[in-house]
Design an enzyme around this catalytic site. Structure first.
Site, PDB file in Angstrom:
ATOM      1  N   CYS A  26       0.829  -1.209   0.000  1.00 49.16           N
ATOM      2  CA  CYS A  26       0.000   0.000   0.000  1.00 49.16           C
ATOM      3  C   CYS A  26       0.867   1.264   0.000  1.00 49.16           C
ATOM      4  CB  CYS A  26      -0.905  -0.057   1.235  1.00 49.16           C
ATOM      5  SG  CYS A  26      -1.677   1.496   1.693  1.00 49.16           S
ATOM      6  N   CYS A  29       0.125   3.813   2.788  1.00 45.89           N
ATOM      7  CA  CYS A  29       0.564   3.280   4.086  1.00 45.89           C
ATOM      8  C   CYS A  29       1.996   3.692   4.398  1.00 45.89           C
ATOM      9  CB  CYS A  29       0.461   1.751   4.110  1.00 45.89           C
ATOM     10  SG  CYS A  29      -1.224   1.130   3.980  1.00 45.89           S
TER      11      CYS A  29
END
Length: 103
Positions: A26, A29
Site C-alpha cells: 500500500c 501506508c
C-alpha cells in the site's frame, strides 16, 4: 509488539494505543511511518504505537472490520475510541491522543 504480547493484551491497558493497520503493498501506508514518528516524538511514552500488517493478521483485520488501508485506530482499556481510514496528519493524531493520555 513482542511475541509474548497479544493484540488483546496490549489494548487493554490505560495507556492509549495508536494502531496503524497497513499492508506492505500500500503506497499511502508508507506515508504513515514518518507521521507516526512525529507522534511518538511529541507524546513519547504517554502513548503506545503499533503497526498491524493486515495481510499477516487477516483474522484480526476481519474481526475489527478493517476493509481499507491504512486505517488508523486508537484503543484504550480494551475499547476502540476512534478510527479513521486513510492517511492522518500528525497534529490531528496528537490532538486526539491527548484526550486519552493521563497527564
Amino acid at each position: 509488539m513482542s511475541n509474548v504480547e497479544t493484540f488483546g493484551t496490549i489494548i487493554k491497558g490505560s495507556t492509549p494505543v495508536l494502531v496503524d493497520f497497513f499492508a506492505t503493498w500500500c503506497g499511502p501506508c508508507k506515508m504513515m511511518q514518518p507521521i507516526l514518528q512525529q507522534v511518538h516524538a511529541q507524546l513519547g511514552d504517554k502513548v503506545r504505537i503499533i503497526k498491524i500488517d493486515v495481510d499477516k493478521n487477516q483474522q484480526l483485520a476481519s474481526e475489527l472490520n478493517v476493509s481499507s488501508v491504512p486505517t488508523i485506530a486508537i484503543f484504550q482499556n480494551g475499547e476502540i475510541k476512534w478510527r479513521q481510514p486513510g492517511v492522518q496528519q500528525a497534529n490531528v493524531l496528537v490532538d486526539l491522543l491527548k484526550k486519552y493520555t493521563l497527564n
